[in-house]
Enzyme design. Structure first.
Site, mmCIF file in Angstrom:
data_model
loop_
_atom_site.group_PDB
_atom_site.id
_atom_site.type_symbol
_atom_site.label_atom_id
_atom_site.label_comp_id
_atom_site.label_asym_id
_atom_site.label_seq_id
_atom_site.Cartn_x
_atom_site.Cartn_y
_atom_site.Cartn_z
ATOM 1 N N ASP A 12 3.612 -4.711 -7.728
ATOM 2 C CA ASP A 12 3.071 -3.491 -7.097
ATOM 3 C C ASP A 12 3.670 -2.237 -7.726
ATOM 4 O OD1 ASP A 12 5.297 -4.790 -5.604
ATOM 5 O OD2 ASP A 12 5.386 -2.851 -4.620
ATOM 6 N N GLY A 31 0.842 -1.199 0.000
ATOM 7 C CA GLY A 31 0.000 0.000 0.000
ATOM 8 C C GLY A 31 0.865 1.231 0.000
ATOM 9 N N ARG A 85 3.804 13.490 -7.917
ATOM 10 C CA ARG A 85 3.717 12.650 -9.126
ATOM 11 C C ARG A 85 2.349 12.804 -9.775
ATOM 12 N NH1 ARG A 85 5.471 6.725 -7.906
ATOM 13 N NH2 ARG A 85 3.487 6.584 -6.842
ATOM 14 N N ARG A 99 4.182 5.648 2.052
ATOM 15 C CA ARG A 99 4.765 6.981 2.220
ATOM 16 C C ARG A 99 4.288 7.940 1.135
ATOM 17 N NH1 ARG A 99 10.747 6.553 -0.172
ATOM 18 N NH2 ARG A 99 10.440 4.774 -1.535
ATOM 19 N N ASP A 136 6.877 4.097 -10.436
ATOM 20 C CA ASP A 136 7.574 3.793 -9.182
ATOM 21 C C ASP A 136 9.073 3.599 -9.396
ATOM 22 O OD1 ASP A 136 5.739 4.135 -7.228
ATOM 23 O OD2 ASP A 136 5.950 2.125 -6.385
ATOM 24 N N ASP A 151 9.403 4.806 7.601
ATOM 25 C CA ASP A 151 9.161 6.081 8.279
ATOM 26 C C ASP A 151 8.234 7.002 7.490
ATOM 27 O OD1 ASP A 151 10.755 6.751 6.156
ATOM 28 O OD2 ASP A 151 12.421 7.536 7.342
ATOM 29 N N GLY A 152 7.764 6.523 6.344
ATOM 30 C CA GLY A 152 6.842 7.336 5.551
ATOM 31 C C GLY A 152 7.516 8.456 4.767
HETATM 32 P P1 AMP Z 1 8.977 0.466 -3.263
HETATM 33 O O1 AMP Z 1 10.124 -0.493 -3.214
HETATM 34 O O2 AMP Z 1 9.377 1.911 -3.144
HETATM 35 O O3 AMP Z 1 8.082 0.234 -4.431
HETATM 36 O O4 AMP Z 1 8.095 0.196 -1.937
HETATM 37 C C1 AMP Z 1 7.555 -1.049 -1.594
HETATM 38 C C2 AMP Z 1 6.564 -0.846 -0.461
HETATM 39 O O5 AMP Z 1 7.224 -0.324 0.692
HETATM 40 C C3 AMP Z 1 5.429 0.100 -0.773
HETATM 41 O O6 AMP Z 1 4.261 -0.372 -0.140
HETATM 42 C C4 AMP Z 1 5.907 1.408 -0.181
HETATM 43 O O7 AMP Z 1 4.850 2.272 0.151
HETATM 44 C C5 AMP Z 1 6.649 0.933 1.056
HETATM 45 N N1 AMP Z 1 7.716 1.848 1.462
HETATM 46 C C6 AMP Z 1 8.884 2.095 0.821
HETATM 47 N N2 AMP Z 1 9.626 2.988 1.504
HETATM 48 C C7 AMP Z 1 8.913 3.349 2.585
HETATM 49 C C8 AMP Z 1 9.133 4.244 3.675
HETATM 50 N N3 AMP Z 1 10.253 4.964 3.786
HETATM 51 N N4 AMP Z 1 8.161 4.338 4.622
HETATM 52 C C9 AMP Z 1 7.040 3.616 4.527
HETATM 53 N N5 AMP Z 1 6.780 2.762 3.528
HETATM 54 C C10 AMP Z 1 7.685 2.613 2.574
HETATM 55 MG MG MG Z 2 6.483 0.717 -5.134
#
Ligand code: AMP
Ligand code: MG
Length: 487
Positions: free
Chosen positions: A252, A90, A176, A93, A262, A125-126
């Protein structure tokens, strides 16, 4: 031209309700300031580019202010990460702030990445750091300028907010834009959690809003899936033709619209290398450059599985069968154009393959080779490019075949050849080291380099005065940068 407070919202995804997303307010960044904005993206919202410089712009996209009509929501989805299923992901962040209509009647999702914790943040950490926000901004706009379908980026907002990664960095947000932020993983989430009603609602939503022409077909959902297959085949053909490596092709991170989406540890090839792995954390090379083609099909199969409640397995399989031939046709078409050819011959595929093998063995710069090939007649260009190859006999043999092929093609007006080839062979490409230089300057408070690089990349096919430094081979250090998922 509109002012910031004149945007028109219509939040269709938010109206699907709490089963699909959760209301969350952005968490503001300290001392938000504009790092870079894209005029071309501003135009998509009919915004006057000058508003980017106003304080309220940084406040809006730094999480301090919101339009009254915005409805910030974190979307729920799941997905296959590196081949294994993760039941709940989901927006951890990022927040979908709302959907905006422009004067042309198009709508754009405003998605603020780095906006703080949500129910889907898991251990994170969002936040997003300045480095990764700049990379996403530059890549989105550079891909679009190359003609590769991509989500867009309006701006990057920097801040004083400390964020911890391997070391302390600064938080940033990237705004974005896309017609939708729905991913393959949205369908997987409702399929695997066995929520058929919501899954049907999601499918209706995507069909009605994003594939309305499929409504006219006898089997609308099948027509929609076929279209998704076609768009992915075309997008990945463009990645391969231009040397773009996405790096994290988890389901995802795959858009339901067939756009590049992404951005993480992506890279454009410097030297041609079919086996290049841009993601330092991808130890097995699942998402290596050449694997992107079969992985595209793997991801579509994962989506097909999630669509089995709506479409028969046989029909899904048949649609999946379109992927590879379509990919090959698009890829070959682009590579012919990159070689300056205007006609098709059966042996063009092996001509391209032999060239790539020679480039691989000699570590030839992928972007500059094609650009220089178009600078002069075929005979003069290959004579000049010959020096870059180690296997001279191999290259000479290829060059003879190429010259003969160009002669058969028949369009030997040099002026036209250059124009035709330069229109498809970029001079400027987002090399990792160029991004790295711009990031280093931005981290010390100087945003001029990011802005300049963005400007060069927004017209990648046009030679621009004073931009020579972006059209060079990378220095040695620049070829071996390690980019991880940590962003
Ligand atoms: P990504 O690899 O950026 O596509 O992220 C994979 C998942 O991890 C997604 O659900 C992102 O929202 C979550 N995510 C990535 N980085 C963070 C972060 N710093 N804080 C919270 N969620 C994260
Ligand atoms: Mg992603």
């Amino acid at each position: 031209m509109k002012a910031l407070d004149e945007l028109t919202f219509d939040n269709r995804f938010a109206r699907l309700g709490d089963a699909f997303s959760t209301h969350v307010l952005p968490e503001p960044l300290d001392a938000p300031r504009l790092v870079v904005a894209s005029n071309a993206a501003m135009a998509l919202l009919d915004l006057d580019p000058a508003v980017a410089e106003t304080p309220v712009f940084a406040e809006l996209f730094g999480g301090h202010k919101l339009w009254a009509e915005a409805e910030p929501r974190a979307m729920v989805y799941s997905g296959h990460q590196f081949g294994g299923y993760t039941p709940q992901l989901g927006d951890g962040r990022g927040l979908l702030l709302g959907e905006v209509y422009n004067q042309a009647g198009e709508h754009w999702d405003l998605h603020l990445k780095g906006a703080g914790m949500t129910p889907y943040s898991r251990m994170g950490d969002g936040r997003a750091v300045l480095r990764s926000s700049i990379r996403e901004f530059l890549a989105s706009e550079a891909l679009h300028a190359l003609g590769i379908p991509s989500s867009r980026a309006l701006c990057v907002i920097g801040s004083d907010t400390p964020v911890w990664r391997e070391k302390q960095e600064r938080g940033a947000m990237v705004l974005r834009l896309a017609h939708s932020h729905i991913r393959f993983g949205h369908f997987e989430y409702f399929y695997y959690t066995k929520k058929p009603e919501q899954q049907a609602e999601l499918a209706e939503h995507v069909l009605n809003l994003h594939y309305p022409e499929c409504r006219e077909q006898p089997e609308p959902y099948l027509a929609m899936f076929r279209e998704i297959v076609e768009r992915n085949a075309e997008m990945i053909a463009k990645w391969q033709a231009y040397g773009f490596c996405h790096g994290v092709m988890n389901t995802d991170n795959m858009s339901i619209l067939g756009i590049t989406f992404d951005f993480g540890p992506f890279a454009f090839l410097d030297d041609f290398d079919a086996h290049f792995i841009c993601n330092h954390s991808d130890h097995e090379g699942r998402y290596s450059f050449s694997n992107q083609v079969p992985i595209g099909q793997w991801n579509l199969s994962a989506l097909a599985q999630a669509l089995t409640p709506f479409i028969s397995v046989d029909a899904l399989k048949e649609a999946l069968g379109l992927y590879l031939p379509l990919y090959q046709a698009h890829y070959l078409d682009l590579m012919r154009r990159r070689l300056g050819l205007t006609t098709a011959e059966d042996d063009d595929q092996p001509l391209v393959e032999r060239l790539l093998k020679l480039m691989q063995n000699s570590g030839v710069d992928y972007t500059l080779f094609f650009r220089r090939l178009g600078d002069e007649s075929a005979a003069l260009a290959v004579a000049r490019l010959r020096d870059d190859f180690v296997d001279l006999a191999g290259f000479d043999a290829w060059a003879e075949q190429y010259k003969a092929r160009v002669a058969r093609d028949g369009n030997d007006n040099q002026e036209q050849r250059r124009e035709r080839m330069h229109a498809v062979n970029p001079l400027y490409i987002l090399r990792n080291y160029l991004a790295q230089n711009a990031i280093a300057a931005a981290e010390s408070g100087d945003y001029s380099e990011v802005r300049r690089l963005h400007e060069a990349l927004s017209k990648p096919f046009e030679e621009q005065a004073g931009m020579e430094q972006y059209a060079q081979r990378p220095p040695d250090w620049g070829k071996h940068l390690e980019i991880s998922c940590s962003s």
